[in-house]
Motif scaffolding. Sequence first.
Motif, PDB file in Angstrom:
ATOM      1  N   HIS A  60      76.634  48.171  20.439  1.00 41.79           N
ATOM      2  CA  HIS A  60      78.018  48.043  20.352  1.00 41.79           C
ATOM      3  C   HIS A  60      78.899  48.253  21.397  1.00 41.79           C
ATOM      4  O   HIS A  60      79.790  47.700  21.735  1.00 41.79           O
ATOM      5  N   SER A 125      68.731  38.717  17.075  1.00 46.43           N
ATOM      6  CA  SER A 125      70.129  38.135  16.762  1.00 46.43           C
ATOM      7  C   SER A 125      71.309  38.350  17.602  1.00 46.43           C
ATOM      8  O   SER A 125      72.313  37.857  18.018  1.00 46.43           O
ATOM      9  N   VAL A 126      71.138  40.011  17.961  1.00 44.51           N
ATOM     10  CA  VAL A 126      72.242  40.544  18.873  1.00 44.51           C
ATOM     11  C   VAL A 126      72.206  39.918  20.431  1.00 44.51           C
ATOM     12  O   VAL A 126      73.124  39.522  20.906  1.00 44.51           O
ATOM     13  N   ASP A 128      70.710  37.092  21.200  1.00 47.57           N
ATOM     14  CA  ASP A 128      71.184  35.554  20.931  1.00 47.57           C
ATOM     15  C   ASP A 128      72.606  35.315  20.893  1.00 47.57           C
ATOM     16  O   ASP A 128      73.350  34.500  21.723  1.00 47.57           O
ATOM     17  N   ALA A 129      73.371  36.363  20.362  1.00 49.59           N
ATOM     18  CA  ALA A 129      74.657  36.290  20.015  1.00 49.59           C
ATOM     19  C   ALA A 129      75.447  36.474  21.547  1.00 49.59           C
ATOM     20  O   ALA A 129      76.405  36.073  22.003  1.00 49.59           O
ATOM     21  N   TYR A 130      74.665  37.598  22.271  1.00 48.34           N
ATOM     22  CA  TYR A 130      75.265  37.894  23.677  1.00 48.34           C
ATOM     23  C   TYR A 130      75.074  36.651  24.634  1.00 48.34           C
ATOM     24  O   TYR A 130      75.999  36.125  25.341  1.00 48.34           O
ATOM     25  N   ARG A 132      75.276  33.521  23.691  1.00 51.62           N
ATOM     26  CA  ARG A 132      76.268  32.568  23.361  1.00 51.62           C
ATOM     27  C   ARG A 132      77.480  32.883  23.928  1.00 51.62           C
ATOM     28  O   ARG A 132      78.387  32.073  24.290  1.00 51.62           O
ATOM     29  N   GLU A 133      77.991  34.112  23.815  1.00 56.51           N
ATOM     30  CA  GLU A 133      79.068  34.843  24.363  1.00 56.51           C
ATOM     31  C   GLU A 133      79.195  34.603  25.833  1.00 56.51           C
ATOM     32  O   GLU A 133      80.257  34.303  26.538  1.00 56.51           O
TER      33      GLU A 133
END
Length: 196
Positions: A60, A125-126, A128-130, A132-133
């Motif tokens: 984070h 998932s972290v 993958d979210a990165y 997407r960001e």
Amino acid sequence: MPRTQDFDTAEVVGRARDLFWDKGFEATSIPDLERVTGLNRSSLYNAFTSKRGLFDAAVHDYLDRVVRPRLRILTDEPTRPDAAVRYYRSLAGALASLPDETPGRGCLLLNSAAGFAAHDDTQRSVVDAYQRELSGALTHALRAHDPDASTATLAHRTRLLTSLSVSALLLSRVNRDEAVAVANTAVEQLEEWRRT
């Protein structure tokens, strides 16, 4: 009565983040973390519950202090038409400034994708979210770069540029010059799209 915490959490997380970034989650031991943070095992466990808890805090912190400030060039409003070019030039410059004798750090999240995230749903998932960001920020900048591009063209270009970012960051761990060349390829591609 619980013991009061006598350390700066942000400083501890930052030191742990740098160690995880250099060595990876799996290769970082509790004694390594004790050494870099100056805390003993019980203090680390009391504050973060586990090595994984400290790693999650480090991720984070990495997103907030490293990734998002770098992506801001792509998302600031009003978005400049050359925002994507500036992003890749900045990335190439950062990679070029790495010392010859030490391997680059790459990206903490991508490094984990090449390691334990393959068998860890939370970390997957972290990552993958990165992705997407990063893709969202690039899409935003590409709209400013070429306002007339179709949705399909933007999606194609975003995927290509995201892949070049990922490649450059991963390569920086083993071959700085090739990583810089990949980032510069993104600049060349953007300039070619601008001319056509």
